[in-house]
Enzyme design. Structure first.
Site, PDB file in Angstrom:
ATOM      1  CG  PHE A   1      -1.324  -1.368   1.698  1.00 52.88           C
ATOM      2  CD1 PHE A   1      -1.898  -2.293   0.840  1.00 52.88           C
ATOM      3  CD2 PHE A   1      -1.052  -1.759   2.996  1.00 52.88           C
ATOM      4  CE1 PHE A   1      -2.209  -3.582   1.267  1.00 52.88           C
ATOM      5  CE2 PHE A   1      -1.351  -3.044   3.434  1.00 52.88           C
ATOM      6  CZ  PHE A   1      -1.937  -3.950   2.558  1.00 52.88           C
ATOM      7  CB  CYS A   2       2.191   3.664  -1.392  1.00 52.64           C
ATOM      8  SG  CYS A   2       1.734   3.508  -3.082  1.00 52.64           S
ATOM      9  CG  ASN A   3       3.062   2.519   5.157  1.00 54.86           C
ATOM     10  OD1 ASN A   3       4.159   2.304   5.671  1.00 54.86           O
ATOM     11  ND2 ASN A   3       2.128   3.222   5.748  1.00 54.86           N
TER      12      ASN A   3
END
Ligand SMILES: Cc1ncc(COP(=O)(O)O)c(C=O)c1O
Length: 465
Positions: free
Chosen positions: A393-395
């Site tokens: 999640f782009c994390n």
């Protein structure tokens, strides 16, 4: 689904106070139940309410609207709508217009970039951030590094994926070397759903830090009160709060903090005067100096309507509904067991509904304790018309902590000669052989209901045994 006698009702009695949202779901989101779509990806994006679309389309049909960078009647009318949207956002977050400005951007990422590229990072300053930031906050470190500025990450700790308060305080209280210091964190993690304390803001400011709060995942289901917390910068995308329009976000900035920024360029719309022969430009004051080019002026009236839409529903009702459903979802998930007693689900983040939002991230495990590939879960969910999210999640920091991927493993992977400039996801998978490279994320929002949660539980049960 009748929920009156369902055990959920007894466990979460306050859910009944949010019944108006069931009517709203029927009226404004008829497709969900019309086609049996189980939408569980609110952290990625909210859904478009029909009434908001209708109101916006009527406004576009009934008015002559021109580019706002002028004084003609079409332009002046647009300017009125744009300024109304600006004031609505200030009101929505209870920000004093004497203290804060709203700068419209394309999205939260663009808002973060505005800060990153213009913050006066230098060799005696510091960029401090938590591990669980979105890449659009992580990316600011590259601006810091380019100016020789130190970047420091504060870890989040399993199982809850919160920051140790004493450790954070030790970072914040450490004396600086004299240069400007920026502290950035998400009010709510888009990985674990953790809500980090907002009282970090006054603590950090008291020790001389400028504070950037990424509110993208927080504001859709929580009240953010800037008069109470007074951060220096806040980033937001509007589609996350009310689904429509996409392509508009904002940076909310405290005026004294904004005055510290040094823009690396000027553009159409951002100057009072720029000269070719005189080789000089004068940046416009306040928000104008930061809104590059023509704003998304036809979409901006819908921002005002969207904020009104949420205010009429009441953010407290949305918060209560999401809190109750999240608590129930977690309770149900952690109790799923294979016939040999092995647990099906391992959650990365808090297992209670306290100080967390409606984002629940986990992996599924088979009866022998082996992780089920998140890509298989996604494919089966797609086939069942369930929209969820998988991956990191782009994390990446959240993912690395949750999945136990170490700095040593990462560094040996990134330093292989063939990985110097190019690394595919498959290469990466080989590097951390045997470990999951991602997780499954289910997120609840504005018009989630018990049937959505129960549908997901029924889906998860298909992985038992
Ligand atoms: C916490 C958080 N910050 C920032 C962003 C970036 O938002 P956008 O892609 O709209 O710029 C996201 C998007 O998912 C997010 O969840």
């Amino acid at each position: 689904m009748t929920i009156g006698t369902h055990p959920f009702s007894a466990a979460y009695p306050s859910y009944a106070t949010t019944r108006a949202l069931d009517d709203l779901r029927q009226k404004n989101y008829p497709l969900l139940d019309g086609i049996g779509h189980v939408y569980l990806d609110y952290t990625a994006g909210n859904l478009t309410p029909l009434s908001l679309l209708d109101r916006h389309m009527a406004l576009l049909r009934d008015h002559v609207l021109g580019n706002p960078h002028s004084t003609n009647p079409a332009s002046a009318l647009t300017t009125t709508f744009v300024e109304q949207a600006r004031l609505s956002m200030l009101e929505f977050v209870n920000a004093d217009p004497d203290e804060y400005v709203v700068i419209f951007t394309a999205n939260a990422t663009q808002a973060l970039k505005l800060v990153g590229e213009a913050y006066p990072f230098c060799a005696t300053g510091e960029y401090l951030l938590t591990f669980d930031n979105h890449n659009s906050v992580n990316g600011i470190r590259e601006y810091a590094r380019a100016k020789g500025c130190r970047t420091t990450y504060v870890p989040v700790v399993l199982p809850d994926m919160r920051v140790n308060d004493a450790e954070l305080a030790s970072f914040l209280e450490r004396p600086g070397e004299g240069g400007p210091r920026l502290f950035a964190y998400p009010a709510q993690s888009n990985f674990s759903g953790v809500q980090h304390p907002l009282d970090w803001i006054p603590l950090a400011r008291q020790h001389g830090w400028d504070v950037l709060v990424d509110a993208a995942a927080f504001t859709p289901t929580n009240r953010l009160d800037l008069t109470r917390w007074r951060p220096d910068f806040v980033s937001q995308s509007f589609y996350k709060i009310f689904g429509y329009p996409t392509g508009v976000g904002c940076l909310i900035a405290r005026k004294p903090a904004l005055a510290k920024l040094r823009r690396p360029w000027f553009a159409g719309g951002t100057i009072t005067v720029a000269s070719v022969q005189g080789d000089k430009f004068y940046l416009a004051e306040g928000e104008s100096g930061f809104e590059d080019g023509t704003p998304n002026y036809l979409a901006l009236p819908a921002v005002e309507f969207g904020l009104q839409y949420i205010s009429e529903i009441g953010i407290e009702a949305i918060h209560t509904r999401v809190r109750c459903l999240t608590g129930w979802l977690i309770e149900r998930l952690v109790n799923l067991q294979h016939s040999n007693g092995a647990t099906l689900v391992r959650i990365y983040g808090p297992r209670s509904d306290v100080r967390r939002g409606g984002t629940v991230t986990f992996n599924l495990y088979d009866r022998d304790g082996r992780a089920i590939d998140h890509r298989d879960v996604e494919q089966r969910a797609n086939a069942a018309n369930i929209s969820l999210r998988t991956g990191c999640f782009c994390n990446p920091g959240g993912g690395e902590i949750a999945l136990g991927i170490t700095g040593t493993e990462l560094s040996s992977c990134f330093h292989q000669p063939e990985h110097e400039t190019h690394l595919t996801v498959d290469d990466f998978r080989l590097c951390i052989d045997g470990k999951s490279t991602g997780a499954v994320r289910v997120s609840l929002g504005l018009v989630s209901n018990l049937a959505d949660v129960e549908a997901f539980i029924a889906f998860a049960q298909t992985f038992l045994n």
